[in-house]
Write an enzyme that holds these catalytic residues in place. Structure first.
Site, short mmCIF file in Angstrom:
data_model
loop_
_atom_site.label_atom_id
_atom_site.label_comp_id
_atom_site.label_asym_id
_atom_site.label_seq_id
_atom_site.Cartn_x
_atom_site.Cartn_y
_atom_site.Cartn_z
N SER A 61 -10.97 9.47 36.77
CA SER A 61 -10.89 8.80 38.07
C SER A 61 -9.92 9.45 39.05
CB SER A 61 -10.51 7.32 37.88
OG SER A 61 -11.61 6.58 37.42
N LYS A 64 -11.35 10.20 42.34
CA LYS A 64 -11.36 9.27 43.48
C LYS A 64 -10.31 9.65 44.52
CE LYS A 64 -13.23 5.34 40.87
NZ LYS A 64 -13.09 5.68 39.44
N SER A 121 -9.49 1.32 41.37
CA SER A 121 -10.25 2.44 40.81
C SER A 121 -11.72 2.08 40.65
CB SER A 121 -9.65 2.88 39.46
OG SER A 121 -10.13 4.15 39.08
#
EC number: 3.4.16.4
Length: 382
Positions: A61, A64, A121
């Site tokens: 993640s 992101k 997230s």
């Protein structure tokens, strides 16, 4: 030239006797339980610690960070606003893993999607944002790779907006640090989002997974990541006494491990290094002679602040040499490079920066130019 160098040195206190300079003793950096990591100075970009930092690995993640970066990029250019309403697609709604819990067919503001991406997230929030910006997630991935190239992220390639495991989706600790640095420096107005500890959406309150936000009051970002292939990852940033550092830890063993290892890096960096401003933007370091100009001199200085990463406790003065162009001839525009300043000693150069014209100088009249050309001819002759 010799007199010029002495004046610069005396005015700015940059010359010191090396016999009186106390050595800066710095121990070896900590060895972390992680597959790769890096520590950089956010303001200068200097690397303080690295281990396998250019190794391409699954970023989970931390991906992101790029998704949020592109959103901020579009916001800064007026292509988006926080008030824009995004309709949630079935694909976004069906995303597995960490989620913001948006519902298909509902509308969500860009501001809430940003919080869903950064704090929660949310895979669903990331896909919804990607589709809104580029029309599809695959088109958004192409945009991600274009931005990666512009940021100098040489060991990264993205195929989705979430970091969900996929072939040919990778990044590196060094690249993530570059991305984090760009986020902090280019979009400071939005950066406080990365320090928010909780976000509630659809009556579901979720905490930021970055444990350092609770443990270290100087930490104010950025993002966690985890998949089985990537391990536990954390990009963190903190500021203490005017120095901002960015750490990236990838492939840690646990949620707790990524926080502990990141804290080790940050503490080491702040204990032994600092960012020092040597010169300010617009600061005059020389009045250089101009040939053939409407005026005989031009103010020379810096287009931006000159910062350097240095060991703490190093002497308060640093050797510097100003090397001006031999002949400076009008016309001169603001920002024209007229020389170079070198900070440090031979064999230990801390930085080199161009010095530029801080004012414009137009050509002088016919007789002024003629007279200066004659003087310049005889100056070069002898």
């Amino acid at each position: 030239m010799k007199r010029l160098l002495v004046i610069v040195s005396l005015v700015f206190g940059l010359i010191t006797n090396p016999l009186f300079a106390a050595p800066s003793l710095i121990p070896a950096p900590p060895q972390l339980s992680a597959s790769s990591y890096i520590l950089i100075d956010a303001y200068t970009g200097d690397i303080l610690v690295e281990h396998n930092a250019d190794q391409s690995v699954p970023p989970a993640s931390l991906t992101k960070l790029m998704t949020a970066y592109i959103m901020e990029y579009e916001l800064a250019r007026g292509n988006l606003s926080f008030e824009d309403k995004v309709t949630v697609s079935e694909k976004a709604w069906r995303m597995k893993g960490s989620r913001m819990f948006i519902r298909e067919g509902t509308q969500v503001s860009v501001e809430n999607l940003m919080r869903g991406i950064i704090i929660q997230s949310g895979n669903d929030a990331s896909v919804a944002a990607a589709e809104y910006v580029a029309g599809s997630e695959s088109a958004f991935a192409d945009l991600m790779n274009q931005h990666a190239q512009l940021l100098g992220m040489k060991n990264s390639h993205f195929v989705n907006s979430t970091g969900f495991p996929a072939d040919n989706h990778f990044s590196s600790a060094n690249d993530i640090a570059k991305l984090a640095r760009a986020t902090i420096l280019q979009f400071p107005h939005n950066y406080p989002l990365y320090s928010e500890k909780y976000f509630t959406y659809n009556d579901i309150r979720q905490p930021n997974r970055n444990k350092l936000l609770w443990r270290d009051k100087t930490v104010d970002g950025l993002k966690t990541g985890h998949t089985e292939a990537a391990g536990y990852c954390l990009a963190a940033s903190a500021v203490r006494n005017g120095t901002r550092l960015i750490s990236v830890v990838m492939g840690a063993k646990s949620d707790e491990g990524r926080a502990v290892e990141s804290q080790k890096l940050l503490d080491y960096g702040f204990r032994y290094y600092e960012t020092r401003k040597l010169y300010s933007r617009g600061q005059v370091v020389n009045n250089a002679h101009v040939w053939g100009g409407s005026q005989s001199n031009v103010k020379v200085g810096f287009a931006e602040d000159v910062l350097v990463t240095m060991p703490r406790q190093q002497g308060t003065s640093i050797p510097a040499t100003l090397d001006m162009h031999k002949e400076i001839v009008a016309p001169i525009a603001v920002g024209d490079v007229l020389g170079t300043i070198v900070v440090g000693t031979e064999g230990d150069v801390l930085l080199e920066r161009p010095v530029v014209a801080l004012e414009a100088v137009e050509e002088g009249g016919f007789f002024k130019r003629l007279f200066d050309n004659i003087k310049l001819f005889f100056t070069n002759l002898f």
